[in-house]
Design a protein around this motif. Structure first.
Motif, short mmCIF file in Angstrom:
data_model
loop_
_atom_site.label_atom_id
_atom_site.label_comp_id
_atom_site.label_asym_id
_atom_site.label_seq_id
_atom_site.Cartn_x
_atom_site.Cartn_y
_atom_site.Cartn_z
N LYS A 194 0.84 -1.18 0.00
CA LYS A 194 0.00 0.00 0.00
C LYS A 194 0.88 1.24 0.00
CE LYS A 194 -4.10 -1.91 2.27
NZ LYS A 194 -5.02 -1.81 3.45
N LYS A 195 0.48 2.22 -0.76
CA LYS A 195 1.29 3.44 -0.93
C LYS A 195 1.07 4.40 0.23
CE LYS A 195 2.38 6.72 -4.63
NZ LYS A 195 2.00 7.13 -6.01
N VAL A 196 2.19 4.92 0.82
CA VAL A 196 2.10 5.89 1.90
C VAL A 196 3.12 7.01 1.66
CG1 VAL A 196 1.29 4.24 3.62
CG2 VAL A 196 3.75 4.62 3.34
N THR A 197 2.87 8.18 2.26
CA THR A 197 3.80 9.31 2.19
C THR A 197 4.02 9.83 3.60
OG1 THR A 197 3.04 9.92 -0.03
CG2 THR A 197 4.21 11.60 1.23
N LYS A 198 5.30 9.94 4.00
CA LYS A 198 5.64 10.41 5.34
C LYS A 198 6.78 11.43 5.26
CE LYS A 198 4.28 6.34 8.03
NZ LYS A 198 4.71 5.33 9.05
#
Length: 382
Positions: free
Chosen positions: A134-138
């Motif tokens: 799953k794609k995430v941005t942090k």
């Protein structure tokens, strides 16, 4: 005895059989030739063909796969094969369909899409291994990573600034959890620089120092590093150049600075003990001052960049020189001296010979000691 009509009939039949035999033989050879020409197959091997991965890019992050493969093309149509072999006219793509692939690591079959029916393709390798997350941005803070040569060459780091200090990293959900730090790795720098300015792509690193997969292209940051170069003092030596005028026995040189500071990498500094200073003495017949630029190169920095040199000619048969008494000095003399011719024995003084010899010896020793104390030497004119 056969009748003439029967003989003619037989000959005609025989000729007809031979004609038919020749006709079928010629057609058979032509067909074989046409078949062999039609069955000619051409092939081309194409390298580093990119793999097009098909998936929902808004929801998922895909990593861990080989981005290029090799493709072997073959066809009986040479023109069509050339079109597919040429990158500018190519219609086909190598595709990995991940639209129905579950989360995790899977092996995916590759296929060719858009290839002409007149051409066949074989992919090497036929499958790739991919990881779907799953794609995430942090957000992460960025730290500069200096090259190992900075410490090895003796640089002292004064200040490091990174802009921006925080970046957003897009990656897979599980990969994001493994990120230990985000770095901006600097490349090696040229020698004799005191400031590093580089714009670089950041890298995500896990706890073991391994580089993790993040969205490409990665965020960029600008890094500025202020350094203090290693330094040391080295002496200056005079190297006269040119042609001295006639009658000049030697020159003395007075330097405004006896030593200069050089800055550079440790390996460069270790190889330098003195710097040769070229001084042109052409046509110098009286005390002359010159400003000489100290020779340098891209490997080190010298300070000051120039020194003042006073050039004092000493003429043959004369003890007079135009040496300066102020500032630090170095005197260099040419070893050939012009001595007066010896006196006849009848004209030599007797009673004072011992005193003269002693006085001359004392004077010579005194002059030598004075020169040593002043750091001076002399250079012959020719």
């Amino acid at each position: 005895m056969k009748k003439p009509s029967q003989s003619n009939w037989f000959s005609g039949l025989l000729a007809l059989l031979f004609a038919l035999l020749l006709f079928f033989n010629a057609n058979s050879s032509g067909n074989i030739s046409n078949m062999s020409g039609t069955n000619q197959v051409y092939d081309e091997m194409l390298y580093n063909i990119p793999v097009q991965v098909e998936y929902d890019q808004a929801k998922y992050f895909v990593s861990g796969y080989e981005e290029t493969v090799n493709v072997h093309l073959s066809s009986a149509n040479r023109i069509q094969l050339n079109l597919e072999s040429n990158e500018d006219t190519r219609n086909f793509q190598v595709v990995a369909d991940l639209t129905k692939t579950p989360l995790g690591t899977s092996e995916i079959q590759l296929r060719v899409k858009g290839l002409s029916t007149a051409v066949t393709a074989e992919i090497e390798p036929k499958t790739i291994t991919v990881t779907v997350e799953k794609k995430v941005t942090k957000s992460f803070d960025v730290e500069a990573q200096l090259p190992e040569s900075i410490e090895a060459e003796g640089y002292k780091v004064e200040k490091i600034s990174v802009s921006p200090k925080t970046v957003e990293i897009t990656t897979g959900e599980e990969t994001a959890k493994a990120i230990s730090r985000v770095i901006a790795p600097l490349s090696n720098v040229k020698q004799s620089v005191d400031t590093i300015k580089q714009t670089v792509n950041v890298q995500a690193i896990d706890s073991k120092g391994q580089v993790l997969s993040i969205e490409n292209p990665a965020p960029q940051v600008k890094v500025v590093v202020d350094l203090t170069l290693p330094s040391k003092e080295v002496g200056l030596t005079i190297s006269p150049t040119g042609s001295p005028p006639s009658g000049v026995e030697h020159f003395t040189f007075n330097l405004s600075e006896q030593k200069v500071e050089i800055r550079g990498t440790k390996s460069v500094l270790d190889a330098i003990d003195t710097i040769e200073l070229p001084v042109d003495v052409t046509n110098i017949k009286s005390s002359t001052k010159q400003k000489i630029k100290i020779p340098t190169n891209s490997e080190y920095i010298v300070s000051p960049e120039e020194v003042e040199v006073t050039i004092n000619p000493v003429f043959a048969g004369s003890d007079t020189s135009y040496s300066e008494t102020t500032g630090q000095s170095t005197t260099t003399s040419y070893s050939s001296q012009v001595l007066p011719p010896p006196l006849p024995s009848s004209e030599r003084p007797i009673s004072s010979s011992s005193t003269t010899s002693s006085s001359s010896s004392t004077s010579t020793e005194s002059t030598t000691e004075d020169n040593l104390e002043n750091g001076s030497s002399s250079v012959p004119a020719s």
